[in-house]
Design an enzyme around this catalytic site. Sequence first.
Site, PDB file in Angstrom:
ATOM      1  CD  GLU A 126      -3.058  -0.645  -0.016  1.00  0.00           C
ATOM      2  OE1 GLU A 126      -3.307   0.545  -0.275  1.00  0.00           O
ATOM      3  OE2 GLU A 126      -3.549  -1.589  -0.667  1.00  0.00           O
ATOM      4  CB  SER A 413     -54.236 -27.706  35.068  1.00  0.00           C
ATOM      5  OG  SER A 413     -55.518 -28.182  34.728  1.00  0.00           O
TER       6      SER A 413
END
Length: 820
Positions: A126, A413
């Site tokens: 780079e 229940s």
Amino acid sequence: MDPETDDGGSPVAGLGHVKLLNEHLDEIRKNWDRARERHPRLVVGVVAAFALALVSSIAGVALFSFSLRTGLPDIEAIRRIGEMDQATAVYDAADKIAFTIYKEQRIDVPLGEVSPNLVHALIAIEDQRFYDHKGFDLIRIGSAAVSNIRSGRTAQGGSTITQQLARQSFLTPEKTYRRKLQELILAARIEQMYSKPEILELYLNKVYFGDGLYGIESASRGFFGKHASGLSVSEAALLAGLVKSPSTYAPTVSMERAVARRNLVLQVMHETGAIDEPTWQAARAEPAKLQDTLRSEEPHGQYFKEQVRRELVDRFGWETVYQGGLRVYSTIDVKMQQQAEAAVAAGLKALDERRKAIAARRKTPPDPAEGPLQAALIALDPKTGHVRAMIGGRDFDESHFNRAMQARRQPGSAFKPFVYAAALEAGFTPATLIENLNEPIPTLEGAWTPEDEHSTADSMSLRTGLRTSSNRAAVQLLQQVGIRRTVTYAKTLGVGDVPSVPSLALGSGEVTLQSLTAAYGAFANHGEVPRPMLIRRVEDREGRLLYTGTESTTRAISDVTAYLMSNMMADVINAGTAARVRSLGFTLPAAGKTGTTNDYHDAWFVGFTPTLLAGVWVGFDQPRTIMPNGFAADVAVPVWANFMKAATRGDKPEWLSPPAGVVTADVCRLSGKLASEGCENVEVVDDEGHGAHRSMVYTEYFSQGTEPKARCDLHPTRGIFGAIASVFSGSEKPLPPRFEDAGLPAAAAAAPVSEASSVATVEPPPPAPEPPKKKRGFWSRLFGRGDDDDDKNDRNRDVKDKDRKDETDRQDTDKQDEER
């Protein structure tokens, strides 16, 4: 030679040239004067045009310079260049990272924790003159300019690492000369304010590497499963090669292009002397092996993570959560979460196979519009409310809807314990008889008697009614306690608003799994309902405390009532509708309650040990029958049992201790009164006439002051003449009670008791025959000695144990009760 024409450079020649120049100037002035006299307006126009051009040029330069600087960050903004979007980290109960929430998946690291291999690779490909320039490289810029002129477009930029940092931090990605000049200005400023190592560190933490990974640490862990400090030469070259075009070269996009780009980086590294020949050759030959340890850590607990994310966004806002780098310390136990997911997956798989088999037998193809069968589970600490595991559905990717927290369904229940708790708070006891069970209940639609086919008894104790989940007992108890009182207790327990109707006892209201499960926490936590909590504390990226979760509980029932309910609900697991928990191998002391709604639309089970509370729901998003006879005992209980077996493995078999104010007394099962001598040997029969002698005496727990005072009058103490008479009569009771009417659990070979919110259809078959007893002699029959001695000795031993459960119930742990 004429001095005036001498060209040899003599002074005379110089004077000649000056004279000639003056003559030319004079001629120009004369011509200008004549022009001004003949065309005065023209002359003024020329002068004005020249002046305007000069001013315009100066203004243009000034405006262009101003436009370049417009929008550029000031010095203070450049100082904050290191303040990048940070992922929020969510830690588990052991303070280990469990999840991340982010806009950009980034984890900052100092340059010292980055492999030198990566630094060398990046500079080689780079910015080879990174350490020599002052922000921009004139050689690269010139080369790029020539290339752009030849191609007729701005294809190459020649940007240095510093320029790339400036662009990624402050500028748009557009390729224009104006943006390039701004880039140069910013790069120069950055170089003045930061050192080269600082610029490298900023760049490596900011740059995008593809596949949603920002910064070198995230890329290293996301692509290679290691920290940036451990990158090899080959791995470093591959990552450095991604910077140019992450979407093109990412190995998850194209491994072939990624490797080709890597090899180019390695070649440049070799050419610039960053690596030697052997290293170059070895790195080129190294295969690229991908391993994602950054995001593979999150295959579990996605419903938990989503709920945490929602709470964070509500409290701190989207931007802070996704970009602020918060540190969130949650309550999740990742191992327990995995165990929960395994139990739910196995349970759903088994149910799917059973449903397919039923459909095949009936030759009814499945309806694709019905959607998949769903399940939810939540587990929490009953004392602190810390949620340890949460599952909101079978597949988070398919549905983010959290059925543990958002779905409201009828509990069936599973609501009954709240009715029984309200009764105990009102002065009832576990031994209190609920009478007139066959008496219809008046309603707006007429008299109503809930179906309850597994018992024809006209009365039963609270303990028996809860263990067998008797619908008639629950509804009659609700009438005696009062609907308004029960509704109030339900709200205090946290289940929300429920309808004030007789069917409330059977779970006709709607609740969430989280609220129902937390409400059961009152039974395990001395009467206090814990507030479910997912977040312990939140810190900012600097470690400053932003929020602390407060553990809180709400007193709903007394400590004594909580213990009595836990003791009664333990019977449900040991010998009641949830007895399958034991047959599935869960052996720790526990308590709980099943629930099945009408037409088998919903199956529930909520249960607990002293240290862990868990609830399970199974059903369809659009209510429909899970399967024929889809009782909770077969549908929800296996999921709960398998989860609890795994989650509590290694726990000690401890149970709740009776609090102050709890006393015991020996009572008769049939009368609920203090046991008499006659209660020790009572003849009972089943439906087919098989008889046996059983003791009706058991030790019951009471809130002090509520224990019975009167002696049983159903089985009075026999005097000597009564005993002699009974010997000759051969019978003590002309009509002995049935097993279930006496409150005795059915034998191990019996079929399950079933329950439903409004109907019970399964009748238990006859119990296994009792083994023959040795015939007693006259004196034994007269004084009650002989075969009954064993029963008496057992009872005496059990009375010494303050935590003893019902003696007979403990013998029937293999009973598998279905429930409705």
